[in-house]
Design an enzyme around this catalytic site. Sequence first.
Site, PDB file in Angstrom:
ATOM      1  N   LYS A 169     -13.230  -9.889   7.411  1.00  0.00           N
ATOM      2  CA  LYS A 169     -13.534  -9.481   6.034  1.00  0.00           C
ATOM      3  C   LYS A 169     -12.440 -10.063   5.140  1.00  0.00           C
ATOM      4  CE  LYS A 169     -12.427  -6.783   2.869  1.00  0.00           C
ATOM      5  NZ  LYS A 169     -12.711  -7.515   1.638  1.00  0.00           N
ATOM      6  N   GLU A 172     -12.383  -9.985  -1.347  1.00  0.00           N
ATOM      7  CA  GLU A 172     -13.574 -10.318  -2.136  1.00  0.00           C
ATOM      8  C   GLU A 172     -13.251 -11.337  -3.227  1.00  0.00           C
ATOM      9  OE1 GLU A 172     -14.872  -7.006  -4.821  1.00  0.00           O
ATOM     10  OE2 GLU A 172     -13.232  -5.955  -3.841  1.00  0.00           O
ATOM     11  N   GLY A 222      -2.091  -7.024   4.108  1.00  0.00           N
ATOM     12  CA  GLY A 222      -2.341  -6.533   2.750  1.00  0.00           C
ATOM     13  C   GLY A 222      -1.311  -5.498   2.364  1.00  0.00           C
ATOM     14  N   GLY A 227      -2.805  -0.413   4.502  1.00  0.00           N
ATOM     15  CA  GLY A 227      -2.407  -0.529   5.908  1.00  0.00           C
ATOM     16  C   GLY A 227      -2.263   0.834   6.560  1.00  0.00           C
ATOM     17  N   GLU A 244       0.294  -6.371   8.891  1.00  0.00           N
ATOM     18  CA  GLU A 244       1.295  -7.207   8.222  1.00  0.00           C
ATOM     19  C   GLU A 244       1.255  -6.796   6.758  1.00  0.00           C
ATOM     20  OE1 GLU A 244       3.245  -9.200   6.275  1.00  0.00           O
ATOM     21  OE2 GLU A 244       1.845 -10.883   6.343  1.00  0.00           O
ATOM     22  N   CYS A 278       4.483 -11.661   0.403  1.00  0.00           N
ATOM     23  CA  CYS A 278       5.043 -10.438   0.998  1.00  0.00           C
ATOM     24  C   CYS A 278       6.534 -10.563   1.336  1.00  0.00           C
ATOM     25  CB  CYS A 278       4.233 -10.020   2.214  1.00  0.00           C
ATOM     26  SG  CYS A 278       3.918 -11.361   3.348  1.00  0.00           S
ATOM     27  N   GLU A 379       7.227  -2.999  -4.657  1.00  0.00           N
ATOM     28  CA  GLU A 379       6.753  -4.369  -4.503  1.00  0.00           C
ATOM     29  C   GLU A 379       5.994  -4.757  -5.772  1.00  0.00           C
ATOM     30  OE1 GLU A 379       3.618  -5.232  -1.594  1.00  0.00           O
ATOM     31  OE2 GLU A 379       4.788  -6.968  -0.957  1.00  0.00           O
TER      32      GLU A 379
HETATM   33  P1  NDP Z   1      -5.185  -4.541  -0.508  1.00  0.00           P
HETATM   34  O1  NDP Z   1      -4.304  -4.086   0.577  1.00  0.00           O
HETATM   35  O2  NDP Z   1      -5.988  -3.548  -1.251  1.00  0.00           O
HETATM   36  O3  NDP Z   1      -6.238  -5.640   0.037  1.00  0.00           O
HETATM   37  C1  NDP Z   1      -6.081  -6.406   1.200  1.00  0.00           C
HETATM   38  C2  NDP Z   1      -7.413  -6.481   1.949  1.00  0.00           C
HETATM   39  O4  NDP Z   1      -7.790  -5.170   2.384  1.00  0.00           O
HETATM   40  C3  NDP Z   1      -8.566  -6.970   1.094  1.00  0.00           C
HETATM   41  O5  NDP Z   1      -9.450  -7.740   1.885  1.00  0.00           O
HETATM   42  C4  NDP Z   1      -9.213  -5.667   0.647  1.00  0.00           C
HETATM   43  O6  NDP Z   1     -10.556  -5.797   0.254  1.00  0.00           O
HETATM   44  C5  NDP Z   1      -9.084  -4.858   1.917  1.00  0.00           C
HETATM   45  N1  NDP Z   1      -9.198  -3.408   1.709  1.00  0.00           N
HETATM   46  C6  NDP Z   1      -8.964  -2.681   0.585  1.00  0.00           C
HETATM   47  N2  NDP Z   1      -9.173  -1.371   0.809  1.00  0.00           N
HETATM   48  C7  NDP Z   1      -9.572  -1.257   2.104  1.00  0.00           C
HETATM   49  C8  NDP Z   1      -9.939  -0.168   2.934  1.00  0.00           C
HETATM   50  N3  NDP Z   1      -9.960   1.087   2.475  1.00  0.00           N
HETATM   51  N4  NDP Z   1     -10.287  -0.406   4.219  1.00  0.00           N
HETATM   52  C9  NDP Z   1     -10.265  -1.662   4.712  1.00  0.00           C
HETATM   53  N5  NDP Z   1      -9.948  -2.739   3.962  1.00  0.00           N
HETATM   54  C10 NDP Z   1      -9.588  -2.553   2.687  1.00  0.00           C
HETATM   55  O7  NDP Z   1      -4.327  -5.387  -1.505  1.00  0.00           O
HETATM   56  P2  NDP Z   1      -4.723  -5.795  -3.002  1.00  0.00           P
HETATM   57  O8  NDP Z   1      -5.463  -7.031  -2.870  1.00  0.00           O
HETATM   58  O9  NDP Z   1      -5.412  -4.722  -3.754  1.00  0.00           O
HETATM   59  O10 NDP Z   1      -3.278  -5.935  -3.649  1.00  0.00           O
HETATM   60  C11 NDP Z   1      -2.562  -4.773  -4.047  1.00  0.00           C
HETATM   61  C12 NDP Z   1      -1.107  -4.913  -3.742  1.00  0.00           C
HETATM   62  O11 NDP Z   1      -0.950  -5.066  -2.331  1.00  0.00           O
HETATM   63  C13 NDP Z   1      -0.452  -6.161  -4.308  1.00  0.00           C
HETATM   64  O12 NDP Z   1      -0.081  -5.984  -5.624  1.00  0.00           O
HETATM   65  C14 NDP Z   1       0.698  -6.323  -3.365  1.00  0.00           C
HETATM   66  O13 NDP Z   1       1.740  -5.474  -3.745  1.00  0.00           O
HETATM   67  C15 NDP Z   1       0.152  -5.893  -2.036  1.00  0.00           C
HETATM   68  N6  NDP Z   1      -0.341  -7.011  -1.195  1.00  0.00           N
HETATM   69  C16 NDP Z   1       0.417  -7.411  -0.135  1.00  0.00           C
HETATM   70  C17 NDP Z   1       0.013  -8.485   0.621  1.00  0.00           C
HETATM   71  C18 NDP Z   1       0.821  -8.978   1.758  1.00  0.00           C
HETATM   72  O14 NDP Z   1       0.748 -10.161   2.104  1.00  0.00           O
HETATM   73  N7  NDP Z   1       1.561  -8.145   2.428  1.00  0.00           N
HETATM   74  C19 NDP Z   1      -1.195  -9.237   0.334  1.00  0.00           C
HETATM   75  C20 NDP Z   1      -1.960  -8.700  -0.763  1.00  0.00           C
HETATM   76  C21 NDP Z   1      -1.513  -7.633  -1.476  1.00  0.00           C
HETATM   77  P3  NDP Z   1     -10.991  -6.176  -1.261  1.00  0.00           P
HETATM   78  O15 NDP Z   1      -9.750  -6.489  -2.026  1.00  0.00           O
HETATM   79  O16 NDP Z   1     -11.870  -7.347  -1.069  1.00  0.00           O
HETATM   80  O17 NDP Z   1     -11.703  -4.994  -1.818  1.00  0.00           O
END
Ligand code: NDP
Length: 486
Positions: A169, A172, A222, A227, A244, A278, A379
């Site tokens: 997944k 989006e 994410g 997480g 991660e 990250c 962050e």
């Molecule tokens: P998220 O953790 O929300 O998103 C990462 C992935 O998880 C996306 O594919 C998202 O789907 C999916 N996701 C969201 N909610 C759920 C859930 N309940 N169950 C399973 N999967 C889910 O990060 P964001 O994109 O919203 O970013 C928010 C903040 O997260 C950033 O500002 C940053 O601080 C941090 N971040 C950290 C990252 C890293 O590399 N460690 C990477 C990205 C973000 P979808 O978005 O498609 O709805």
Amino acid sequence: MWINGGWLKTAKTIERTSPAHGAPLARFAEGGEGEVGAAVAAARAAFDNRSIWSGIPGSERAKAITRWLELIVRDTDRLATIEAEEVGKPIRFAKGETEWAIELGRYAAALAYQIPGDLVNNIGDANLGLVSREPRGVIGMITPWNFPLVTLFQKLPFALAAGCTVVIKPSELTAGTTLEVAALAREAGIPDGVINVVTGSGRTVGEALTGHPGVDMISFTGSTVVGKRIAQRCAEQMKRVGLELGGKAANIVFADADIDSAIDGIAFGYILNQGEECVQGTRLLIEESIADDFIRQLVERSRKIRIGLPDDEQADVGALIHEQHMEKVLGYIRTGVEQGAKLEIGGERLTGDGLGKGYFVAPTIFSGVTPEMTIFREEIFGPVLAVTTFKTVEEAIRLANDTNYGLGNGVWTKDIDKAIQVSRELKSGTVYVNTFLETSVQMPFGGFKDSGLGRENGMDGLLEFTEVKSTFIKLGKRGYALPHTV
Ligand code: NDP
């Protein structure tokens, strides 16, 4: 969506707007529970039919992965263009990341030849022990938008090399390259059902994948908030999980450091990928005696950073992922000012030179930051650096570790004893000495504390996608006579 070796359309779609131009860019199918069910069924069937993937020789999997990578090499420019437009990042970085994803794949393919095992031969003459590594099964992979291909390739080729099948997944916001590489797998002869992609939101597709009993492990990159939720949901089914997550890396600069390379490393470390990274070096801890001069030079260096559109070959920094995220980053900057930090440079949205329709934020440095301030603790995920001074080694270590995160930290000094001793006390999965954001396919990557669970890359990265099995073999009494020799 890509399920069981074919495209699947849905009536409902998700629109993606360009973060750099503000114009419509792509439309993706919006999946739900039904599509997740179909993808997991395909992955399960492909896994359980041992003769097509999970049970074939590792060398055959390696060859199939290598054929697939050759097609990705062929399509590098196309993939990099999609990645640059979807994320808003400069094209040269998108190209470099596509090449890096290929390199990760090559390394993982080679590991398929040598998945380790053990033979335990000292548990008595009547016994033999085998310790084997078996593929974990169906892996659900949930990836973010900041490095869509690289975050995927820290997982996917390793899982494939181990013999797993997958349902991905992607975010989006940035599903384009994930869908493209999944379709290339078919062209390379990787069997249908081994790689599946369901596009849609985290709330629906992500939740359905995490909760699906047919998925054996979730591998997620994410935010820490999501997480933790995934870890809790996986615990209900004792599903394996790899996380991660976020970070708040500190660069510790001692007075005896090579100042020029420290300036380069720190500037690179806080602006790479617009700060949407990250392991971003978002905190600078600098020895008080050199702080004023160092900050002055860093500000000068930051003035030379070029901000540009994705097709600008010279740009160092691109657009933030969307308007809401840009507002969040600008909100952190306002909070920094309100809480008393000194704004040295940046702090605003950029709209000149054709950037007006995108979400660009100027590289921003705050000095006088104290550990209670929000910009020291949270962050930000934007090009914002918080600078704090220290007087002693102990204070530097305490400040660096004063965070819930533990992904990476940097140490800058010419004193190798000090570098190693400080590195030992830093609570993070990676420490960089006199360098920053170095990476290697052989080196495991992952976090301490709130930065995650498990490791990606290196042999550890492959082993995450295996289960250990101990097989005891009881041997019968020796029922034969040794031949007589004359
Ligand atoms: P998220 O953790 O929300 O998103 C990462 C992935 O998880 C996306 O594919 C998202 O789907 C999916 N996701 C969201 N909610 C759920 C859930 N309940 N169950 C399973 N999967 C889910 O990060 P964001 O994109 O919203 O970013 C928010 C903040 O997260 C950033 O500002 C940053 O601080 C941090 N971040 C950290 C990252 C890293 O590399 N460690 C990477 C990205 C973000 P979808 O978005 O498609 O709805």
